[in-house]
Design a protein around this motif. Structure first.
Motif, PDB file in Angstrom:
ATOM      1  N   ALA A 190       9.182 125.844 -14.324  1.00 39.80           N
ATOM      2  CA  ALA A 190       9.731 124.657 -14.993  1.00 39.80           C
ATOM      3  C   ALA A 190      10.904 125.022 -15.902  1.00 39.80           C
ATOM      4  O   ALA A 190      11.835 124.229 -16.083  1.00 39.80           O
ATOM      5  CB  ALA A 190       8.630 123.969 -15.799  1.00 39.80           C
ATOM      6  N   PHE A 191      10.875 126.226 -16.441  1.00 46.26           N
ATOM      7  CA  PHE A 191      11.942 126.695 -17.330  1.00 46.26           C
ATOM      8  C   PHE A 191      13.307 126.681 -16.640  1.00 46.26           C
ATOM      9  O   PHE A 191      14.349 126.530 -17.292  1.00 46.26           O
ATOM     10  CB  PHE A 191      11.594 128.115 -17.801  1.00 46.26           C
ATOM     11  N   LEU A 192      13.314 126.820 -15.313  1.00 44.35           N
ATOM     12  CA  LEU A 192      14.579 126.914 -14.575  1.00 44.35           C
ATOM     13  C   LEU A 192      15.010 125.592 -13.931  1.00 44.35           C
ATOM     14  O   LEU A 192      16.036 125.559 -13.243  1.00 44.35           O
ATOM     15  CB  LEU A 192      14.454 127.976 -13.472  1.00 44.35           C
ATOM     16  N   GLN A 193      14.253 124.542 -14.144  1.00 42.11           N
ATOM     17  CA  GLN A 193      14.514 123.299 -13.429  1.00 42.11           C
ATOM     18  C   GLN A 193      15.929 122.767 -13.634  1.00 42.11           C
ATOM     19  O   GLN A 193      16.518 122.175 -12.729  1.00 42.11           O
ATOM     20  CB  GLN A 193      13.497 122.225 -13.853  1.00 42.11           C
ATOM     21  N   GLU A 194      16.492 122.960 -14.809  1.00 41.47           N
ATOM     22  CA  GLU A 194      17.825 122.434 -15.106  1.00 41.47           C
ATOM     23  C   GLU A 194      18.941 123.431 -14.802  1.00 41.47           C
ATOM     24  O   GLU A 194      20.115 123.128 -15.006  1.00 41.47           O
ATOM     25  CB  GLU A 194      17.902 122.020 -16.585  1.00 41.47           C
ATOM     26  N   ASP A 195      18.585 124.601 -14.324  1.00 43.75           N
ATOM     27  CA  ASP A 195      19.586 125.635 -14.032  1.00 43.75           C
ATOM     28  C   ASP A 195      20.128 125.421 -12.619  1.00 43.75           C
ATOM     29  O   ASP A 195      19.367 125.461 -11.646  1.00 43.75           O
ATOM     30  CB  ASP A 195      18.949 127.022 -14.147  1.00 43.75           C
ATOM     31  N   PRO A 196      21.436 125.193 -12.457  1.00 50.06           N
ATOM     32  CA  PRO A 196      21.991 124.951 -11.115  1.00 50.06           C
ATOM     33  C   PRO A 196      21.796 126.131 -10.167  1.00 50.06           C
ATOM     34  O   PRO A 196      21.704 125.944  -8.950  1.00 50.06           O
ATOM     35  CB  PRO A 196      23.478 124.685 -11.382  1.00 50.06           C
ATOM     36  N   ARG A 197      21.701 127.331 -10.709  1.00 55.99           N
ATOM     37  CA  ARG A 197      21.473 128.507  -9.851  1.00 55.99           C
ATOM     38  C   ARG A 197      20.093 128.445  -9.200  1.00 55.99           C
ATOM     39  O   ARG A 197      19.912 128.887  -8.062  1.00 55.99           O
ATOM     40  CB  ARG A 197      21.612 129.792 -10.673  1.00 55.99           C
ATOM     41  N   PHE A 198      19.153 127.897  -9.926  1.00 53.83           N
ATOM     42  CA  PHE A 198      17.793 127.732  -9.395  1.00 53.83           C
ATOM     43  C   PHE A 198      17.799 126.731  -8.239  1.00 53.83           C
ATOM     44  O   PHE A 198      17.178 126.958  -7.195  1.00 53.83           O
ATOM     45  CB  PHE A 198      16.881 127.252 -10.526  1.00 53.83           C
ATOM     46  N   THR A 199      18.535 125.644  -8.418  1.00 49.85           N
ATOM     47  CA  THR A 199      18.646 124.632  -7.360  1.00 49.85           C
ATOM     48  C   THR A 199      19.316 125.216  -6.122  1.00 49.85           C
ATOM     49  O   THR A 199      18.872 124.983  -4.989  1.00 49.85           O
ATOM     50  CB  THR A 199      19.450 123.421  -7.870  1.00 49.85           C
ATOM     51  N   GLU A 200      20.365 125.981  -6.319  1.00 49.07           N
ATOM     52  CA  GLU A 200      21.070 126.595  -5.186  1.00 49.07           C
ATOM     53  C   GLU A 200      20.166 127.571  -4.441  1.00 49.07           C
ATOM     54  O   GLU A 200      20.218 127.670  -3.212  1.00 49.07           O
ATOM     55  CB  GLU A 200      22.315 127.324  -5.689  1.00 49.07           C
ATOM     56  N   LEU A 201      19.331 128.277  -5.199  1.00 49.68           N
ATOM     57  CA  LEU A 201      18.443 129.262  -4.584  1.00 49.68           C
ATOM     58  C   LEU A 201      17.328 128.600  -3.783  1.00 49.68           C
ATOM     59  O   LEU A 201      16.981 129.055  -2.685  1.00 49.68           O
ATOM     60  CB  LEU A 201      17.840 130.155  -5.676  1.00 49.68           C
ATOM     61  N   LEU A 202      16.808 127.498  -4.300  1.00 55.44           N
ATOM     62  CA  LEU A 202      15.670 126.851  -3.646  1.00 55.44           C
ATOM     63  C   LEU A 202      16.076 125.817  -2.604  1.00 55.44           C
ATOM     64  O   LEU A 202      15.297 125.500  -1.709  1.00 55.44           O
ATOM     65  CB  LEU A 202      14.774 126.180  -4.692  1.00 55.44           C
ATOM     66  N   TYR A 203      17.296 125.284  -2.735  1.00 53.06           N
ATOM     67  CA  TYR A 203      17.748 124.245  -1.801  1.00 53.06           C
ATOM     68  C   TYR A 203      19.105 124.626  -1.211  1.00 53.06           C
ATOM     69  O   TYR A 203      20.103 123.941  -1.435  1.00 53.06           O
ATOM     70  CB  TYR A 203      17.840 122.892  -2.510  1.00 53.06           C
ATOM     71  N   PRO A 204      19.167 125.703  -0.459  1.00 50.43           N
ATOM     72  CA  PRO A 204      20.457 126.141   0.097  1.00 50.43           C
ATOM     73  C   PRO A 204      21.042 125.131   1.072  1.00 50.43           C
ATOM     74  O   PRO A 204      22.256 125.082   1.260  1.00 50.43           O
ATOM     75  CB  PRO A 204      20.109 127.455   0.802  1.00 50.43           C
ATOM     76  N   GLU A 205      20.183 124.309   1.689  1.00 55.68           N
ATOM     77  CA  GLU A 205      20.687 123.326   2.652  1.00 55.68           C
ATOM     78  C   GLU A 205      21.556 122.282   1.961  1.00 55.68           C
ATOM     79  O   GLU A 205      22.514 121.772   2.540  1.00 55.68           O
ATOM     80  CB  GLU A 205      19.530 122.644   3.392  1.00 55.68           C
ATOM     81  N   GLN A 206      21.242 121.964   0.701  1.00 56.74           N
ATOM     82  CA  GLN A 206      22.062 121.005  -0.038  1.00 56.74           C
ATOM     83  C   GLN A 206      23.436 121.590  -0.329  1.00 56.74           C
ATOM     84  O   GLN A 206      24.454 120.919  -0.239  1.00 56.74           O
ATOM     85  CB  GLN A 206      21.370 120.625  -1.349  1.00 56.74           C
ATOM     86  N   ASP A 207      23.444 122.870  -0.667  1.00 54.87           N
ATOM     87  CA  ASP A 207      24.716 123.532  -0.954  1.00 54.87           C
ATOM     88  C   ASP A 207      25.584 123.579   0.290  1.00 54.87           C
ATOM     89  O   ASP A 207      26.788 123.359   0.253  1.00 54.87           O
ATOM     90  CB  ASP A 207      24.446 124.953  -1.473  1.00 54.87           C
ATOM     91  N   GLY A 208      24.932 123.824   1.443  1.00 53.37           N
ATOM     92  CA  GLY A 208      25.679 123.872   2.696  1.00 53.37           C
ATOM     93  C   GLY A 208      26.201 122.514   3.101  1.00 53.37           C
ATOM     94  O   GLY A 208      27.293 122.377   3.640  1.00 53.37           O
ATOM     95  N   ALA A 209      25.421 121.467   2.801  1.00 54.44           N
ATOM     96  CA  ALA A 209      25.835 120.115   3.172  1.00 54.44           C
ATOM     97  C   ALA A 209      27.024 119.661   2.350  1.00 54.44           C
ATOM     98  O   ALA A 209      27.887 118.921   2.809  1.00 54.44           O
ATOM     99  CB  ALA A 209      24.673 119.141   2.980  1.00 54.44           C
ATOM    100  N   GLY A 210      27.078 120.141   1.096  1.00 55.52           N
ATOM    101  CA  GLY A 210      28.166 119.714   0.229  1.00 55.52           C
ATOM    102  C   GLY A 210      29.449 120.463   0.491  1.00 55.52           C
ATOM    103  O   GLY A 210      30.519 120.060   0.055  1.00 55.52           O
TER     104      GLY A 210
END
Length: 211
Positions: A190-210
């Motif tokens: 939960a500590f990392l929920q607001e960190d964009p690096r955490f989102t990129e690491l867990l949801y790489p498909e979103q990064d690729g779509a964008g």
């Protein structure tokens, strides 16, 4: 020649009476309410049992995550509920949790897995320094064990070390991609929920779509 005898009026009355009694019995059977809905023998109509069942399921989730100390605390609450069946199940898991926790306290760990188990136990009771010492030893003994890197990432989150947490989690995912999905629903991160690096690491498909 033998003549067929007509039934007497008394016999006829008894027959009608028997028919009426049978009709009443059938009505009584029809009016009997159905039994309450059950799940594994546990009646769910009682709201206290429903609350006890919810506690049991939450405790079981912690147990399967190997968070034995927290699971034991929740399971002990289940013992106080009205359902004997749920209490018996909880009591069995309490014993198992105690067995899983005991070696970490009473024995000197030697293998990577023993250091890991001790580290997780120390995490669950909030002894961060002891947990890190054990998990570092476990990682040194088994550098390619994904679950050890994952546990270190969780510990980093609990102690507020974002960079180290992301680095350890990245290695855990590289070693075993399924860890990406586990981390998405793990409250320890939960500590990392607001960190964009955490989102990129867990949801790489979103990064690729964008892109």
């Amino acid at each position: 020649m033998t003549k067929a005898r007509k039934p007497s009026s008394g016999s006829s009355a008894r027959s009608h009476g028997t028919a009426r009694n049978q009709s009443k019995l059938q009505k009584k059977k029809t009016l009997t309410p159905p039994p309450p809905a059950q799940r594994g023998g546990v009646e769910l109509v009682d709201p206290r049992v429903q609350a006890q069942l919810k506690l049991y399921e939450e405790a079981l989730a912690l147990f399967h995550q190997q968070k034995f100390s927290r699971a034991k605390q929740e399971l002990e609450k289940v013992l106080e509920g009205p359902s004997k069946e749920l209490a018996d199940r909880a009591r069995m898991h309490v014993k198992i949790a105690e067995q899983r926790m005991r070696p970490a306290h009473e024995q000197n760990p030697r293998t990577a897995e023993e250091h890991y188990q001790r580290g997780v136990t120390m995490m669950n009771i909030g002894r961060w320094d002891d947990a890190r010492e054990s998990l570092d030893k476990a990682r040194k003994a088994a550098p390619k064990a994904d679950h050890i890197h994952y546990a270190l990432a969780a510990l980093d989150c609990l102690t507020g070390e974002a960079d180290s947490a992301l680095a350890n989690l990245k290695v855990a995912i590289q070693l075993r991609p399924e860890n990406r999905y586990h981390a998405r629903n793990d409250e320890d991160f939960a500590f990392l929920q607001e960190d964009p690096r955490f989102t990129e690491l867990l949801y790489p498909e979103q990064d690729g779509a964008g892109a």
